[in-house]
Design an enzyme around this catalytic site. Structure first.
Site, short mmCIF file in Angstrom:
data_model
loop_
_atom_site.label_atom_id
_atom_site.label_comp_id
_atom_site.label_asym_id
_atom_site.label_seq_id
_atom_site.Cartn_x
_atom_site.Cartn_y
_atom_site.Cartn_z
N CYS A 162 -35.27 11.16 21.64
CA CYS A 162 -33.87 10.99 22.02
C CYS A 162 -33.47 9.56 21.75
CB CYS A 162 -33.65 11.32 23.49
SG CYS A 162 -31.89 11.50 23.93
N CYS A 211 -31.02 7.78 23.83
CA CYS A 211 -30.31 7.06 24.91
C CYS A 211 -31.09 5.87 25.46
CB CYS A 211 -29.90 8.01 26.02
SG CYS A 211 -31.27 8.81 26.84
N LYS A 253 -30.48 21.94 28.99
CA LYS A 253 -30.41 20.69 29.74
C LYS A 253 -28.97 20.48 30.19
CE LYS A 253 -31.07 15.72 29.26
NZ LYS A 253 -31.67 14.64 28.45
N ARG A 256 -21.96 12.47 29.60
CA ARG A 256 -22.72 13.30 28.66
C ARG A 256 -22.19 14.74 28.59
NH1 ARG A 256 -26.19 9.32 27.84
NH2 ARG A 256 -28.13 8.99 28.99
N GLU A 265 -28.66 28.85 24.16
CA GLU A 265 -29.30 27.59 23.76
C GLU A 265 -30.79 27.82 23.46
OE1 GLU A 265 -28.30 24.59 23.12
OE2 GLU A 265 -26.29 24.42 23.96
N LYS A 268 -33.78 22.00 32.63
CA LYS A 268 -33.69 20.69 33.30
C LYS A 268 -32.30 20.46 33.83
CE LYS A 268 -33.95 15.87 32.16
NZ LYS A 268 -33.83 14.93 31.11
N TYR A 300 -42.71 13.45 38.63
CA TYR A 300 -43.17 12.10 38.95
C TYR A 300 -44.24 12.13 40.04
CZ TYR A 300 -39.13 10.98 36.15
OH TYR A 300 -38.25 10.91 35.10
C1 PBG Z 1 -32.91 11.64 27.70
C2 PBG Z 1 -33.58 12.01 28.96
C3 PBG Z 1 -33.06 11.87 30.24
C4 PBG Z 1 -34.04 12.34 31.11
C5 PBG Z 1 -35.13 12.74 30.34
N1 PBG Z 1 -34.82 12.53 29.01
C6 PBG Z 1 -31.81 11.24 30.73
C7 PBG Z 1 -30.49 11.75 30.39
O1 PBG Z 1 -30.30 12.76 29.74
O2 PBG Z 1 -29.55 11.07 30.81
C8 PBG Z 1 -33.90 12.39 32.60
C9 PBG Z 1 -35.15 12.60 33.37
C10 PBG Z 1 -35.02 12.32 34.82
O3 PBG Z 1 -33.91 12.18 35.37
O4 PBG Z 1 -36.06 12.25 35.46
N2 PBG Z 1 -33.74 10.93 26.83
#
Ligand code: PBG
Length: 329
Positions: free
Chosen positions: A119, A121, A198, A220, A237, A252, A318
């Site tokens: 990704c 970001c 997601k 987003r 999706e 997610k 986590y």
């Molecule tokens: C994007 C990504 C995100 C998370 C995992 N991969 C953040 C987003 O989409 O803003 C979030 C994971 C979490 O909140 O623990 N690379």
């Protein structure tokens, strides 16, 4: 009917309860997320995620040994580069933080499954998941320009030795672009775990603190899914990602989307399904536990059990290390 039927007979002692259990957590089905940044000797605790750190490469190596020793299924790495720019250049550099982190992790524990987030970001200075362009008067992520970068990222990560790539940007055509990129570079054996469904979620707040990826404007909602959309959209999706070559799929966040996990598990029984127990789900429990309002261990085990029971065979959490220790004890 009572008194012939007494369901309490199935619970009358611990041995009976144990015998009839069908949901069991195992460290081998958990994945530990790890944040990595350049530097030496760094272990920066993330303010909103007590117990979780941004690690430099040397500290990453120690963490990787621990994850392996605990029998955890894998580690997913997130890179935080020294320099961010509009197109996330660090993410496609063989000397970038994610490539360095993958090499260090695989060298430390060749047998441990190392996964990388694909990704933008974490690498862009504006914090969005791809380069921006103005579409119909709004600044939005440029889908097709992002695909080229994601394919390049996946190849750089594969060259660094990653075992499995996990694209999380919610771009249309993302899995197909990554699959073709990997195949063209001779990595047809590397599987893709797609963050297929997601949602645009407030539960990612602490992650953006961790990855220093809070966006300076916008949100987003133009690419991640709307929580109020028909649940069938999540299935579309997933279907598209599978058609493009996804080997595993993910839903997610986890807790507010157990219905989506259950639907995906029922609809695609042969596809490995993961759920991401995200940062906000972690922080809420940590905060309440710190106040002495809840029993962290009991809440975490019950929560992960629910995610597993809903149908997720794989859980990114986590708490992976804590759970592995609790299960051993
Ligand atoms: C994007 C990504 C995100 C998370 C995992 N991969 C953040 C987003 O989409 O803003 C979030 C994971 C979490 O909140 O623990 N690379």
């Amino acid at each position: 009917m009572f008194p012939t039927s007494r369901l309490r007979r199935l619970r009358y002692n611990p041995a009976v309860r144990q015998l009839i259990r069908t949901t069991r957590l195992s460290p081998g089905n958990l994945v530990m997320p790890i944040f990595v940044r350049p530097g030496k000797g760094l272990r920066q605790e993330i303010a909103s995620m007590p117990g979780i750190y941004r690690l430099s490469l040397d500290a990453l190596v120690e963490e990787i040994h621990e994850v392996k020793q605990l029998g955890i299924g894998g580690a997913i790495l997130f890179g935080i580069p020294a320099e961010k720019d509009a197109v996330g250049s660090d993410s496609t550099s063989p000397q970038g933080i994610i490539a360095e982190a993958i090499r260090a992790a695989k060298q430390a524990e060749p047998e441990l499954l190392v996964i990388s987030d694909v990704c933008l970001c974490e690498y862009t200075d504006h914090g969005h998941c791809g380069p921006l362009k103005v579409i119909g008067g709004r600044t939005e992520v440029d889908n097709d320009a992002t695909l080229r970068i994601l394919a390049r990222q996946a190849v750089v990560q594969a060259e660094a030795g990653v075992d499995l790539v996990a694209p999380s940007g919610m771009m249309d055509g993302m899995v197909g672009a990554i699959r073709s990129g990997l195949d063209a570079a001779g990595f047809e054996h590397i599987p893709i775990m797609s963050y297929a469904a997601k949602y645009a979620s407030a539960f990612y707040g602490p992650f953006r603190d961790a990855a220093e990826s809070a966006f300076n404007s916008g949100d987003r909602h133009g690419y991640q899914m709307d929580a109020a959309a028909s649940p069938g959209q999540a299935l579309r999706e997933i279907e598209l990602d599978l058609a493009e070559g996804a080997d595993m799929i993910m839903v997610k966040p986890a807790l507010a989307y157990l219905d989506i996990i259950r639907m995906a598990a029922d609809r695609f029984p042969g596809v490995p399904l993961a759920a991401y127990n995200v940062s906000g789900e972690y922080s809420m429990v940590k905060a309440a536990a710190a106040k002495g309002w809840i029993d962290e261990r009991a809440i975490v085990l019950e929560t992960l059990m629910a995610i597993h029971r809903a149908g997720a065979g794989i859980i990114l959490t986590y708490w992976a290390k804590d759970v592995a220790r609790w299960l051993q004890a």
